[in-house]
Design a protein around this motif. Sequence first.
Motif: not given
Length: 192
Positions: A86-87, A120
């Motif tokens: 993430e990201p 996301p």
Amino acid sequence: MGLIAREFKAEVEALSTAQHKNLVYLQGYCVHDGSQLLIYSYMENGSLDYWLHEKTDGASKLDWPTKLKIAQGASCGLAYIHQVCEPHIVHRDIKSSNILLDEQFEAYVADFGLSRLIQPYNTHVTTELVGTLGYIPPEYSQSWIATLRGDIYSFGVVMLELLTGKRPMEVFRPKASRELVVWVQQLRREGK
């Protein structure tokens, strides 16, 4: 900020964010007097490109279990940056020279200088067209959108390269057999 500074910053950010056993490990970095240095773990066997295209008899030394190990390792690294970290990260330059091999031929995805971080649930990032001839997905010629699917296409080219030992683009060959993907598609149509 110049292109080189942006690429350096992108690579440091991506490698600081993403840590996986099949991604190169960033040991450190240095910026001094206009010079930029990234320090990675040493990869004893260089790149997949070296073994397939530069090392004399290198491709023949890669037996099927080793090729499968390389494909699995690289795919795990790519899946991690696309789905887990993430990201998420769009690499934008997946190619055999960006897959490094350690002493045991474990594969590591490398060179995140052209990568972009995406949040996301986004499926693309709007950005300038980048990549390496022969690995760029055909849809990139019609849009300026880098996608996770684009990385997958490029990875597919690497897999064809690993299986055939051929470069993705051979400019000195006849036009019909110049591009690896086009050549494979032609063979498939012919039932070969």
